[in-house]
Design a protein around this motif. Structure first.
Motif, PDB file in Angstrom:
ATOM      1  N   ALA A  66       0.838  -1.207   0.000  1.00  0.00           N
ATOM      2  CA  ALA A  66       0.000   0.000   0.000  1.00  0.00           C
ATOM      3  C   ALA A  66       0.869   1.252   0.000  1.00  0.00           C
ATOM      4  CB  ALA A  66      -0.933  -0.012   1.216  1.00  0.00           C
ATOM      5  N   GLU A  67       1.963   1.215   0.765  1.00  0.00           N
ATOM      6  CA  GLU A  67       2.854   2.376   0.840  1.00  0.00           C
ATOM      7  C   GLU A  67       3.619   2.586  -0.464  1.00  0.00           C
ATOM      8  OE1 GLU A  67       2.761   4.558   3.048  1.00  0.00           O
ATOM      9  OE2 GLU A  67       1.824   3.630   4.787  1.00  0.00           O
ATOM     10  N   ILE A  68       4.015   1.499  -1.114  1.00  0.00           N
ATOM     11  CA  ILE A  68       4.688   1.618  -2.419  1.00  0.00           C
ATOM     12  C   ILE A  68       3.748   2.298  -3.418  1.00  0.00           C
ATOM     13  CG2 ILE A  68       5.482   0.283  -4.422  1.00  0.00           C
ATOM     14  CD1 ILE A  68       6.573  -1.808  -2.346  1.00  0.00           C
ATOM     15  N   LEU A  69       2.482   1.893  -3.388  1.00  0.00           N
ATOM     16  CA  LEU A  69       1.502   2.464  -4.317  1.00  0.00           C
ATOM     17  C   LEU A  69       1.218   3.927  -3.959  1.00  0.00           C
ATOM     18  CD1 LEU A  69      -0.754  -0.699  -4.492  1.00  0.00           C
ATOM     19  CD2 LEU A  69       0.698   0.204  -6.334  1.00  0.00           C
ATOM     20  N   GLU A  70       1.143   4.208  -2.662  1.00  0.00           N
ATOM     21  CA  GLU A  70       0.967   5.598  -2.224  1.00  0.00           C
ATOM     22  C   GLU A  70       2.150   6.447  -2.671  1.00  0.00           C
ATOM     23  OE1 GLU A  70       0.222   5.556   2.213  1.00  0.00           O
ATOM     24  OE2 GLU A  70      -1.024   7.240   1.575  1.00  0.00           O
ATOM     25  N   THR A  71       3.358   5.929  -2.470  1.00  0.00           N
ATOM     26  CA  THR A  71       4.546   6.678  -2.877  1.00  0.00           C
ATOM     27  C   THR A  71       4.478   7.005  -4.354  1.00  0.00           C
ATOM     28  OG1 THR A  71       5.897   5.595  -1.195  1.00  0.00           O
ATOM     29  CG2 THR A  71       7.078   6.625  -3.018  1.00  0.00           C
ATOM     30  N   ASP A 118       7.062  11.406   3.278  1.00  0.00           N
ATOM     31  CA  ASP A 118       6.575  10.497   4.319  1.00  0.00           C
ATOM     32  C   ASP A 118       6.282   9.108   3.744  1.00  0.00           C
ATOM     33  OD1 ASP A 118       6.740  12.658   5.984  1.00  0.00           O
ATOM     34  OD2 ASP A 118       4.597  12.809   6.422  1.00  0.00           O
ATOM     35  N   GLU A 119       5.638   9.070   2.569  1.00  0.00           N
ATOM     36  CA  GLU A 119       5.285   7.766   1.978  1.00  0.00           C
ATOM     37  C   GLU A 119       6.541   6.966   1.625  1.00  0.00           C
ATOM     38  OE1 GLU A 119       2.519   7.291   2.720  1.00  0.00           O
ATOM     39  OE2 GLU A 119       1.209   8.985   2.304  1.00  0.00           O
ATOM     40  N   PHE A 120       7.545   7.658   1.094  1.00  0.00           N
ATOM     41  CA  PHE A 120       8.824   6.986   0.815  1.00  0.00           C
ATOM     42  C   PHE A 120       9.361   6.321   2.079  1.00  0.00           C
ATOM     43  CE2 PHE A 120       9.897   9.414  -3.191  1.00  0.00           C
ATOM     44  CZ  PHE A 120      10.313   8.311  -3.927  1.00  0.00           C
ATOM     45  N   THR A 121       9.310   7.058   3.191  1.00  0.00           N
ATOM     46  CA  THR A 121       9.891   6.509   4.426  1.00  0.00           C
ATOM     47  C   THR A 121       9.046   5.354   4.964  1.00  0.00           C
ATOM     48  OG1 THR A 121       8.739   8.046   5.932  1.00  0.00           O
ATOM     49  CG2 THR A 121      10.864   8.774   5.007  1.00  0.00           C
ATOM     50  N   HIS A 122       7.723   5.431   4.791  1.00  0.00           N
ATOM     51  CA  HIS A 122       6.870   4.308   5.229  1.00  0.00           C
ATOM     52  C   HIS A 122       7.234   3.042   4.455  1.00  0.00           C
ATOM     53  CE1 HIS A 122       3.473   7.279   6.629  1.00  0.00           C
ATOM     54  NE2 HIS A 122       4.516   7.263   7.437  1.00  0.00           N
ATOM     55  N   GLU A 123       7.304   3.188   3.146  1.00  0.00           N
ATOM     56  CA  GLU A 123       7.635   2.053   2.269  1.00  0.00           C
ATOM     57  C   GLU A 123       9.014   1.482   2.615  1.00  0.00           C
ATOM     58  OE1 GLU A 123       7.793   3.332  -1.840  1.00  0.00           O
ATOM     59  OE2 GLU A 123       9.333   1.859  -2.304  1.00  0.00           O
ATOM     60  N   THR A 261       0.287   9.156  11.389  1.00  0.00           N
ATOM     61  CA  THR A 261       0.804  10.152  10.434  1.00  0.00           C
ATOM     62  C   THR A 261      -0.120  10.235   9.222  1.00  0.00           C
ATOM     63  OG1 THR A 261       2.278   8.704   9.138  1.00  0.00           O
ATOM     64  CG2 THR A 261       3.181   9.653  11.161  1.00  0.00           C
ATOM     65  N   GLU A 262      -0.772   9.123   8.888  1.00  0.00           N
ATOM     66  CA  GLU A 262      -1.776   9.161   7.814  1.00  0.00           C
ATOM     67  C   GLU A 262      -2.927  10.082   8.232  1.00  0.00           C
ATOM     68  OE1 GLU A 262      -1.178   7.565   4.973  1.00  0.00           O
ATOM     69  OE2 GLU A 262       0.461   6.270   5.599  1.00  0.00           O
ATOM     70  N   ALA A 263      -3.281  10.031   9.520  1.00  0.00           N
ATOM     71  CA  ALA A 263      -4.357  10.899  10.028  1.00  0.00           C
ATOM     72  C   ALA A 263      -3.943  12.370   9.984  1.00  0.00           C
ATOM     73  CB  ALA A 263      -4.737  10.486  11.452  1.00  0.00           C
TER      74      ALA A 263
HETATM   75 FE   LIG Z   1       1.875   6.063   4.200  1.00  0.00          FE
END
Ligand SMILES: [Fe+2]
Ligand SMILES: [Fe+2]
Length: 380
Positions: A66-71, A118-123, A261-263
Motif C-alpha cells: 500500500a505504501e509503495i503504491l501511495e509513494t 513520508d510515503e517513501f519513508t513508510h515504504e 501520520t496518515e491521520a
Molecule cells: Fe503512508
C-alpha cells in the motif's frame, strides 16, 4: 450490529496451527526474499516470515505494498505540483498546476512534498524491517508499466498508478461530519462532490493542453485536492483496522506509529479541500464543484470548517458517542482497502498479474490473527 465477532482476543493462528512445521522451518531461514516481482511467484509457494509470525509478516507486506503504491501516486503529484529537491527528487513542476493548487492553500507545494517524503519513508522502513527479520519483502517494480503525464514538468518515467482517470469517492467528507452514523454499523454516506464519484477525471494535467482555460486546470487541482483526502483517510482507517490482528508488540508499535501520520495528512487535506473554489469544468461540464456551505449542501454534514471528526456512535449504540477514526472494523480490512484503491481507478491499465498480486497480499493480511505466548511480546 456488524461488529459482532470482530473482536480478536489472543488465539492460535489457523495457518500457524495448520503449517506449524513450515513456520518453524522458515523461522530459521536467514536472508529475505523479494515478493511479487522477484523470486517468488504469487500463490505458488509459502512466503517467508522469518522471525515474525506469519500474520505479522503478511500484515506488514500488505502495508508495504500500500505504501509503495501511495509513494508512486504522491511522486506524480510532487513532480508536477510539489517541490522537487534532494529529499523528493523527480520532475520540474508545472507552474499553472502549482498556481491552481495554491488557490486551495499557499503552502500546497510544501505539503505535497512532505506527504510524498513520508510515503517513501513508510515504504522503505516497512520493507527494511521485514528484511531485518528475515521475512520476504515486497517489490512492485515489475508492474511499473503505466504511462504517466506528458505535461511539461513530469519526469515521464513509467508508473504503478494512474492519476488521470480517477473516480473519487468523497463520502469521507460526510462520514467524518455525521454525529449518528458509522460505516462499521453498515451506514452509508452522501458524496461531497457527487460528480467526482462517477466518470473518469484527471487529478494531474495529462498534457499541456490541460493547462488552459483557467477553470479547467482549477478543476484538475480541485480533483487532486479531494483525492488527497480520499487517499489519506484510507490510510487513517487501514492501520488501526489491521493493528487489531498484530501479534508482536514491536510490530504493533510500528503500525501504531505510522497510522497516525496518515491521520495528520488526512486532517491537512480535509482542511484544504474545503477551500476548493466552486466551479464547472469547461472541458467536462459534468464535473461540478458545488459550494458545500450553501443549499442543497450546507449544514453540519457539509460545512467546510468542520475538519475535526464529529463524535459519533462507536462499538455500540448504547455507549456514548465518541470522536473517532472510522471505519476501524478489522474483518476484510486489507481486501477492502485493495478494492477501495481499485474502484477509484488508481490501477486503470494495470495487468491481471498486478491485481492477482494485490489480492494475494490482501488475502494473506486478512488471514492474520493475533496470537498469544509464542513470540517476544515484552514491553519496550
Ligand atoms: Fe503512508
Ligand atoms: Fe499516506
Amino acid at each position: 450490529m456488524k461488529n459482532k465477532g470482530e473482536v480478536y482476543s489472543c488465539s492460535k493462528s489457523r495457518r500457524t496451527f495448520l503449517k506449524n512445521g513450515m513456520v518453524a522451518a522458515s523461522a530459521a531461514t536467514v536472508g529475505a526474499g523479494v515478493l511479487a516481482g522477484g523470486v517468488h511467484a504469487f500463490g505458488q509457494e509459502d512466503e517467508k516470515s522469518g522471525k515474525l509470525t506469519k500474520g505479522d509478516a503478511a500484515i506488514l507486506r500488505f502495508l508495504a505494498a500500500a505504501e509503495i503504491l501511495e509513494t508512486d501516486l504522491w511522486v506524480q503529484y510532487n513532480e508536477l505540483g510539489g517541490i522537487q529537491d534532494s529529499e523528493v527528487p523527480g520532475g520540474s513542476g508545472s507552474p499553472p498546476y502549482v498556481a491552481a493548487l495554491k488557490v486551495l492553500d499557499g503552502d500546497m507545494d510544501q505539503y505535497i512534498h512532505d506527504n510524498t517524503e513520508d510515503e517513501f519513508t513508510h515504504e522503505n522502513f516497512i520493507n527494511a524491517y521485514l528484511a531485518s527479520k528475515g521475512a520476504d519483502i515486497v517489490d512492485l517494480e515489475p508492474f511499473r508499466t503505466l504511462t504517466g503525464s506528458k505535461a511539461t514538468g513530469s519526469s515521464g518515467k513509467p508508473r504503478l498508478t494512474n492519476l488521470m482517470e480517477l473516480t473519487v469517492d468523497t463520502s469521507w467528507w460526510t462520514r467524518y461530519r455525521s454525529r449518528t452514523k458509522n460505516p462499521d454499523f453498515g451506514d452509508t454516506f452522501p458524496q461531497a462532490i457527487p460528480s467526482l464519484a462517477v466518470g473518469k477525471h484527471p487529478a494531474i494535467p495529462r498534457t499541456d493542453d490541460d493547462l488552459t482555460p483557467n477553470d479547467h486546470i482549477q478543476a484538475i487541482a480541485n480533483t487532486a485536492g479531494f483525492h488527497f483526502g480520499t487517499i489519506e483517510q484510507g490510510g487513517t482507517s487501514l492501520y488501526p483496522s489491521l493493528a487489531q490482528r498484530v501479534t508482536s508488540v514491536e510490530v504493533l508499535r510500528i503500525v501504531l506509529s505510522i497510522g497516525p501520520t496518515e491521520a495528520m495528512h488526512f486532517q491537512t487535506w480535509q482542511d484544504k479541500a474545503g477551500n476548493a473554489p466552486s466551479l464547472t469544468d469547461p472541458k467536462d461540464t459534468t464535473l461540478v464543484f458545488p459550494n458545500l456551505n450553501a443549499p442543497p449542501f450546507g449544514g453540519e454534514d457539509f460545512q467546510t470548517n468542520l475538519i475535526m471528526p464529529e463524535p459519533t456512535v462507536f462499538l455500540s449504540r448504547s455507549l456514548p458517542v465518541c470522536s473517532i477514526v472510522r471505519p476501524t472494523g478489522t474483518r476484510g480490512a486489507a481486501m477492502g482497502a485493495a478494492k477501495f484503491l481499485t474502484d477509484m481507478g488508481l490501477f486503470r491499465g494495470q495487468s491481471p498479474a498486478f491485481f492477482a498480486a494485490l489480492r494475494d497480499l490482501a488475502a494473506d493480511a486478512d488471514e492474520a490473527r493475533r496470537e498469544c505466548g509464542e513470540r517476544d511480546n515484552h514491553e519496550r
